[in-house]
Design an enzyme around this catalytic site. Sequence first.
Site, mmCIF file in Angstrom:
data_model
loop_
_atom_site.group_PDB
_atom_site.id
_atom_site.type_symbol
_atom_site.label_atom_id
_atom_site.label_comp_id
_atom_site.label_asym_id
_atom_site.label_seq_id
_atom_site.Cartn_x
_atom_site.Cartn_y
_atom_site.Cartn_z
ATOM 1 N N CYS A 90 71.435 18.679 -3.630
ATOM 2 C CA CYS A 90 71.280 20.126 -3.869
ATOM 3 C C CYS A 90 70.007 20.433 -4.659
ATOM 4 O O CYS A 90 68.916 20.185 -4.157
ATOM 5 C CB CYS A 90 72.539 20.656 -4.538
ATOM 6 S SG CYS A 90 72.712 22.440 -4.391
ATOM 7 N N HIS A 192 77.806 18.492 -1.799
ATOM 8 C CA HIS A 192 78.596 18.171 -2.982
ATOM 9 C C HIS A 192 79.887 17.516 -2.520
ATOM 10 O O HIS A 192 80.144 17.416 -1.343
ATOM 11 C CB HIS A 192 78.970 19.446 -3.751
ATOM 12 C CG HIS A 192 77.806 20.227 -4.221
ATOM 13 N ND1 HIS A 192 76.942 19.747 -5.167
ATOM 14 C CD2 HIS A 192 77.351 21.452 -3.895
ATOM 15 C CE1 HIS A 192 76.016 20.647 -5.403
ATOM 16 N NE2 HIS A 192 76.222 21.692 -4.635
#
Lengths: 269, 418
Positions: A90, A192
């Site tokens: 991310c 994630h």
Amino acid sequence: MSLVVVVVYPELLGTYGDGGNGVVLWRRARWRGIRSELLMASSDQPLPDGDVYCLGGGEDGPQVQAAAALRSDGRLQGAADEGAVVLAVCAGYQIIGTSFPGADGEQHPGVGLLDVATVKGQGPRAVGEVLAGPFDPGLPFLTGFENHSGVTTVGPGASPLAAVQVGSGNGVGPGHLTEGAVSGRVMGTYLHGPVLARNPALADLLLDWGLKGAAERRGQELPTPLAVLDDAEEEALRAERLASGSPGRRRSRRRHRTAPAGDDLRGVP
Amino acid sequence: MSPGIRSSAAAVATRAVNTAVRRVGRGSGTVAGGRVGLRLDPSLLEHLGAGRRTLLVTGTNGKTTTTRLLVAALEPACGGPGSVATNATGSNMPAGHVAALATGRRDATAVLEVDEGYLAEALVALDPVVSVLLNLSRDQLDRTSEVRMLSGRWRSALGAAEHTWVVANADDPLVVWAAGEASRVRWVAAGLGWRADAVGCPACEGRITFEEGGGDGWVCRCGFSRPVVDVSVERDGAGTWAVWRDGRRARVALGIPGKFNASNAVMAAEAAGITGVDAGAALRAMGELESVGGRFSIKDVKGVPTRLLLAKNPAGWHELLELVGDDTGSVVVAINARLADGRDPSWLWDVDFERLGGRHVVATGERCLDLAVRLRYAQVPHLTVRQPEAAVAIAGQHGGRVDFIGNYTAFAELLGRS
Ligand SMILES: [Zn+2]
């Protein structure tokens, strides 16, 4: 054989539980009898020597701080040059690229470990489950959860990690239906989960790279193939996530909910 | 219609919808009625708030409990049970506030729990006499704002709210930043168990250093630091005490457990004190409370005495794992990931489940498989049983009381079902 896993700047890049990636690598090494150490590297200290570096997600301000700290420290680039593994998720994925957007709307220079460039997307934030098929034929489907507003372009110096089936990954539009990027032993992803908890095969690939790199740097013999672990719990989670991401999603949810309790009972090794 | 007439019509509509919703058994009705009222009169909240004394409570964790404690503290001076208007069901956005204020006396004192994202609106609409700021930490990141952004928004909103007293947690840098431009602040040393969101300085983007060796101080290079506190929470052999800077002391003896609840009570006592209620009397009144919306209550679940605990995010789990840490009984951990819980359970990896080692642990809820994997890597042996009541029954086979810790919908479901 030994392995040092470094979680990079958890106080800046630890917003989405991504520190778990370090835990997963560390445990999976130890469960196989490999001496392994897990280090939490704080941004006010020089980055320690390691074999695998994990970077996680972060808020906009801390992301800019982390990129600046890594650039001035220089050790992550040095370690990657010497064959260490980098897994960046991310915000971490964005900062190991060449440039990324800050909260101020400006583009900020990245660390430049991976030939990807990120700009702020025009559409709504990409939030939700992702399902992506890796281009590496040795890896099964990747499952994860994304939460970002970046559109990332993979340059000629890197390859996309996977093709997106559900979700946004690197972004929308032509040429963007991919997820993540990889070059040598440096890998970036929007997933994630943390991604290695949901995708143990990916964890083992990075572990294998990490052990090879460590052996090369220390002039030791190359490691033997990793022993097989009992991943029954990870596999159960994967099966559920893969089903929930597919078009048959509603049906499979209902099936779970109405399953008799006895059938749900699973022991643990 | 004049504004006044329109508002009273809207308030009547709110009450009517609430009653109707309750009558057809579709829940407590608070939000539905409030929505109808706000559609008829967008400034209904201002009208309902005018001419009364309002206290607000906000923060990531402890809002509902602190609101209940504060209501208990104020009721004796306001005319007894039911005399304070409050959103007891935890509907903490404008529709819930409208519903809370539309019932009861127009001039009744109001204590309202406010969602962190709605503090600015509530300050403008309600002109509160007190705003209690408990803490700020990561929560449901898939649908809420980043905590640093929230702290900044609170700061400008409170800077513009000249009438309100702010009761703020001096141990949380993001709360201290938020209260930094308020005109009147009472600082409470309410503690901060979970610090992962507090390290980045909100003033300069530098780093906050926390004092080591049990001290409470924290400071950043830029000078941003812990303010001098007006009241702190102290513990000795005789119990827990609220201790003021001027030397006053009052005992904190609650019917609900946990260090964090003692801190919530002292925050509430300080807020009550601003309205003229003696803090000692306030704390005594709070001591009567034994559960809050089912939290901390002991229920019989399939014959197993079960203590119900709610934790929604890493900071909340940190507090509860500390609370149950000294026990040896079985623990059922229940995780869902519906909209109200946040769809992304990645935060499970921010929780020190390692602390459950040595206990009988059962993972349950719709996302029990995510939890099972987390527990595996925490090396905590466990069983996985998807259905929560079945999970409690199995945990109960070891005898004794079971602690059931669930996130929002997992907790609410077990509470409602059994
Ligand atoms: Zn600072």
